[in-house]
Design a protein around this motif. Structure first.
Motif, short mmCIF file in Angstrom:
data_model
loop_
_atom_site.label_atom_id
_atom_site.label_comp_id
_atom_site.label_asym_id
_atom_site.label_seq_id
_atom_site.Cartn_x
_atom_site.Cartn_y
_atom_site.Cartn_z
N ILE A 113 18.75 26.00 112.48
CA ILE A 113 20.08 26.50 112.58
C ILE A 113 21.13 25.68 112.77
O ILE A 113 21.36 25.28 114.08
CB ILE A 113 20.30 28.06 112.35
CG1 ILE A 113 19.09 29.18 111.96
CG2 ILE A 113 21.67 27.82 111.78
CD1 ILE A 113 19.46 29.73 112.59
N SER A 114 21.86 25.47 111.86
CA SER A 114 23.43 25.09 112.37
C SER A 114 24.59 26.44 112.22
O SER A 114 25.19 26.44 111.40
CB SER A 114 23.60 23.28 111.80
OG SER A 114 25.14 22.82 111.97
N VAL A 115 25.28 25.33 113.19
CA VAL A 115 26.52 26.55 113.30
C VAL A 115 27.82 26.14 113.34
O VAL A 115 28.03 24.89 113.33
CB VAL A 115 26.68 27.60 114.77
CG1 VAL A 115 25.97 28.97 114.41
CG2 VAL A 115 26.88 26.83 115.86
N PHE A 116 28.37 25.69 112.88
CA PHE A 116 29.94 25.59 112.01
C PHE A 116 31.27 25.33 112.92
O PHE A 116 31.61 27.16 112.90
CB PHE A 116 30.12 25.00 110.75
CG PHE A 116 29.41 24.26 110.14
CD1 PHE A 116 28.81 23.07 110.29
CD2 PHE A 116 28.23 25.00 109.39
CE1 PHE A 116 27.80 21.96 109.42
CE2 PHE A 116 27.31 24.47 108.58
CZ PHE A 116 26.94 23.46 108.70
N PHE A 117 31.74 24.79 113.79
CA PHE A 117 33.32 25.02 114.08
C PHE A 117 34.19 24.56 113.66
O PHE A 117 34.04 23.63 113.38
CB PHE A 117 33.40 25.50 115.65
CG PHE A 117 32.17 26.58 115.94
CD1 PHE A 117 32.58 27.23 116.55
CD2 PHE A 117 31.27 26.22 116.60
CE1 PHE A 117 31.79 28.34 116.95
CE2 PHE A 117 29.88 27.08 117.03
CZ PHE A 117 30.64 28.17 117.03
N GLY A 118 35.73 24.87 113.43
CA GLY A 118 36.86 24.68 112.66
C GLY A 118 37.98 25.07 113.66
O GLY A 118 37.99 25.62 113.99
N GLN A 119 38.35 24.59 113.33
CA GLN A 119 40.35 24.23 113.35
C GLN A 119 41.81 23.62 112.94
O GLN A 119 40.94 22.49 112.36
CB GLN A 119 40.45 23.54 114.82
CG GLN A 119 41.49 24.22 115.41
CD GLN A 119 42.04 22.93 116.99
OE1 GLN A 119 41.40 22.48 116.76
NE2 GLN A 119 41.86 23.54 118.20
N ALA A 120 42.20 24.26 112.56
CA ALA A 120 43.08 23.86 111.43
C ALA A 120 43.90 22.79 112.22
O ALA A 120 44.29 22.60 113.25
CB ALA A 120 44.23 24.91 110.80
N ILE A 121 44.59 21.51 111.52
CA ILE A 121 45.18 19.76 112.41
C ILE A 121 46.68 20.46 111.59
O ILE A 121 46.55 20.74 110.55
CB ILE A 121 44.59 19.20 111.68
CG1 ILE A 121 43.22 18.72 111.73
CG2 ILE A 121 45.33 18.07 111.93
CD1 ILE A 121 42.87 17.50 111.64
N HIS A 122 47.34 20.01 113.09
CA HIS A 122 48.52 20.89 112.12
C HIS A 122 49.23 18.99 112.12
O HIS A 122 49.79 18.09 113.13
CB HIS A 122 49.39 21.36 113.53
CG HIS A 122 48.67 22.76 113.39
ND1 HIS A 122 48.39 23.39 113.00
CD2 HIS A 122 48.15 23.15 113.79
CE1 HIS A 122 48.43 24.82 112.89
NE2 HIS A 122 47.36 24.94 113.66
#
Length: 183
Positions: A174-183
């Motif tokens: 299983i892969s979990v994905f983490f994200g973050q907006a780029i400003h």
């Protein structure tokens, strides 16, 4: 290790063998355990930290072809090189998705003996800058649920859980994905 000196630069084809020679193993005392429950009108997936019965040693899936595919200038391949000794200490690969304006980090590896010296954080920071300059609005990473230290690493750098794929990797982990907006 706090005063360890290194530079980050674009990766070259001559760096690939040194990148592949790095220790890609990681140890984990925990896993992000997934459970899925079927509901009347859908599904509910839950992830929770669970202690393993004994420490597990696993390996990040790495691939020479993925490094070679990251060489063109429209892709991102960064390497950390020691300032005093020109050896590869770590690397990052990232592919842009210009349609969705996402930059997906596939690899972020730091050699075992160089970990906890700020190399991973610096690679991620420069990858964010690279993605921003190319119009990405979000940076995402893929992490196997067994790599709890990587999950904590990304959470501590402001990335948040944003999805999963239950058979993402070649070994069907299983892969979990983490994200973050780029400003």
């Amino acid at each position: 290790m706090a005063d360890f000196k290194f530079v980050i630069r674009d990766g070259l084809s001559s760096d690939i063998d040194m990148c592949l020679a790095l220790d890609h193993s990681f140890k984990s005392d925990y896993v992000w355990k997934m459970s899925v429950q079927t509901l009347n009108e859908g599904y509910q997936a839950t992830f929770r930290k669970e202690r393993l019965p004994r420490q597990s040693i696993a390996y990040h899936e790495y691939d020479e072809m993925r490094l070679r595919l990251a060489l063109p200038s429209e892709m991102c391949y960064l390497v950390a090189i020691g300032k005093d000794e020109p050896v590869v200490l770590g690397y990052l690969t990232m592919r842009p998705d210009p349609i969705h304006k996402i930059a997906m980090v596939q690899d972020i590896i730091v050699g075992q003996e160089f970990r906890h010296a700020g190399i991973g954080s610096r690679l991620l920071s420069i990858a964010r800058q690279w993605a921003s300059k190319r119009g990405a609005k979000q940076i995402m990473v893929e992490v196997p649920t067994i790599n709890y230290s990587a999950i904590k690493f990304f959470q501590n750098r402001g990335l948040v859980f944003c999805g999963f794929n239950d058979q993402y990797f070649r070994n069907h982990d299983i892969s979990v994905f983490f994200g973050q907006a780029i400003h």
